[in-house]
Scaffold this active site. Structure first.
Site, short mmCIF file in Angstrom:
data_model
loop_
_atom_site.label_atom_id
_atom_site.label_comp_id
_atom_site.label_asym_id
_atom_site.label_seq_id
_atom_site.Cartn_x
_atom_site.Cartn_y
_atom_site.Cartn_z
CD GLN A 30 11.84 -2.21 5.10
OE1 GLN A 30 12.81 -2.44 4.40
NE2 GLN A 30 11.92 -2.04 6.42
N PRO A 45 10.95 -1.95 -3.65
CG PRO A 45 9.98 -3.76 -4.74
CD PRO A 45 10.71 -2.49 -5.01
CB SER A 46 13.63 -2.12 1.02
OG SER A 46 12.49 -1.75 1.78
CB SER A 47 12.19 -6.39 3.47
OG SER A 47 12.37 -7.62 4.15
#
Length: 344
Positions: A30, A45-47
Site C-alpha cells: 500500500q 509506503p504505508s503497508s
C-alpha cells in the site's frame, strides 16, 4: 531488496507476482495510506509484506509457547497472524490494524486459509484491552517509545518484540521482558527498518523554520572537520548518535558528482548545522548557528560510540515503563548510554 520496483498485478503477470512473493525481500502492498493505487510508485509506503527472514527472526525472538495469548500490532496482509494461528490456534491470536480496508482484506485472506483470529480495527498504540492480559506482544511497525498500554495489557514475565528507533535514525528490534513491577527490559536483537506506527509517525519541523537555505550560511560559525559526513551515515552509527542526542534530526541536499550537504536540526527549533561532503575530501566544511553546536554534539556522540569499540545493535538494550521515558544502555542496564551535551 529494499529498492521498490514497479507495480506487479497477479492478474497481469502471475509468474512475476509469484517470484516476488517467494523472494526474501519486503514488498510494499500500500502507498500513501491507500490514496495511491496506480502503476509505479506512490509517495510513501504505508503497508508492506515484511521480508520473510525478518518475520521469522522476530517470531523466533517472541519465543511463543503452547497456550500463549498473543497481541499483534499491525495486521498488514495477515501473513504473520496466520503463522501464529498455525502455531498457537486462532483463539490465542489478536491482531490490531488501524486501516479498516487492510483489516478487511487480511480477514478475508485468513478465512480463505482456514484461520479466524480476532482482527480489531483500531489504533495499535493503545493495544486491545478486552482480551488482555497477553503473554506475548509483537509489533510490525516501529515506535520511538513503547506505549504504556502494551505493558499494562501484558502478564508479568510477558515478552514484547518491537522495532524501535530514535528520531535521528537507525532502528533495531527490541526484545523486552516485563517484570513484576511493570518494567520492560531487554537487548536489541538486530537491525530493522520498519514503517512507523501510523498514529506515531515522526512530525518534524520544516527546514524553512530554521533558515532560508538560499541565504546560507548567514551568520553561522564556520569551521572544518576531518570527520566525513559519510562516516556517520551507517544505520548503527545513526542509532548510536540518535540515542545520545534524542532531539536531533537530519536532512540532505544533493549536489553534483556525489557531493551533498548534510543538515542537522533540533526538534525545539533553536539551532542548525550543515556539513558539506565532497568525494575524496580530507576536511569538510561545517557551519553551525544558534545556541547549540549541533555538529559538535553529533561528533561527540560518534566518538563515544567509536571509543566503545563501535558496538553493533545487539550490545545495546532498552529499559522502559512505557511512554516517552526510557533508558538505552550498552551491554548491561547498569551502563546507560550518555545523553545530552554534558556527557562528552
Amino acid at each position: 531488496m529494499n529498492r521498490q520496483d514497479d507495480r506487479v498485478l497477479r492478474s497481469e503477470h502471475p509468474e512475476l507476482w509469484w517470484k516476488a512473493v517467494y523472494t526474501d525481500a519486503p514488498i510494499t502492498t500500500q502507498w500513501d495510506d491507500g490514496a495511491y493505487g496506480g502503476p509505479g510508485r506512490g509517495r510513501t509506503p504505508s503497508s508492506s509484506s515484511s521480508m520473510p527472514t525478518m518475520v521469522f527472526s522476530m517470531l523466533d525472538a517472541l519465543s511463543v509457547e503452547p497456550g500463549n495469548r498473543v497481541l499483534e500490532i499491525g495486521t498488514g496482509t495477515g501473513w504473520s497472524a496466520a503463522l501464529m494461528c498455525h502455531r498457537l490456534g486462532d483463539q490465542n491470536v489478536v491482531s490490531v490494524e488501524l486501516d479498516a480496508t487492510l483489516a478487511a482484506e487480511a480477514r478475508s485472506r485468513l478465512f480463505a486459509a482456514d484461520f479466524a483470529p480476532e482482527i480489531v480495527v483500531g489504533d495499535g498504540a493503545v493495544g486491545y484491552g478486552k482480551r488482555s492480559p497477553y503473554d506475548r506482544i509483537i509489533a510490525t511497525a516501529s515506535v520511538g517509545h513503547v506505549p504504556s498500554q502494551w505493558i499494562g495489557q501484558a502478564h508479568p514475565g510477558a515478552i514484547i518484540v518491537t522495532p524501535w528507533g530514535p528520531v535521528y535514525g537507525g532502528e533495531a528490534v527490541a526484545r523486552l521482558a516485563i517484570d513484576e513491577v511493570g518494567v520492560a527490559r531487554g537487548h536489541f536483537v538486530g537491525s530493522s527498518a520498519f514503517m512507523r506506527l501510523r498514529q506515531r509517525r515522526k512530525s518534524l519541523p520544516p527546514s524553512g523554520r530554521f533558515l532560508d537555505q538560499s541565504k546560507w550560511p548567514l551568520g553561522a560559525n564556520r569551521t572544518k572537520t576531518p570527520l566525513s559526513p559519510d562516516d556517520v551515515g551507517d544505520w548503527i552509527c545513526m542509532f548510536a548518535i540518535g540515542v545520545q542526542v534524542p532531539d536531533l534530526f537530519c536532512r540532505v541536499t544533493w549536489g553534483e558528482e556525489g557531493s551533498y550537504r548534510l543538515w542537522l536540526f533540533d526538534t525545539g527549533v533553536t539551532s542548525w548545522a550543515s556539513a558539506d561532503y565532497v568525494v575524496g575530501g580530507e576536511e569538510f566544511e561545517i557551519a553551525e548557528a544558534g545556541p547549540r553546536r549541533l555538529w559538535q554534539e553529533l561528533e561527540g556522540a560518534y566518538w563515544w560510540w567509536h571509543q566503545q569499540g563501535r558496538p553493533g545493535f545487539e550490545r545495546f538494550g532498552l529499559t522502559t515503563r512505557g511512554g516517552p521515558t526510557y533508558k538505552v544502555w550498552l551491554d548491561d542496564p547498569a551502563n546507560p548510554v550518555p545523553v545530552g551535551r554534558s556527557s562528552w
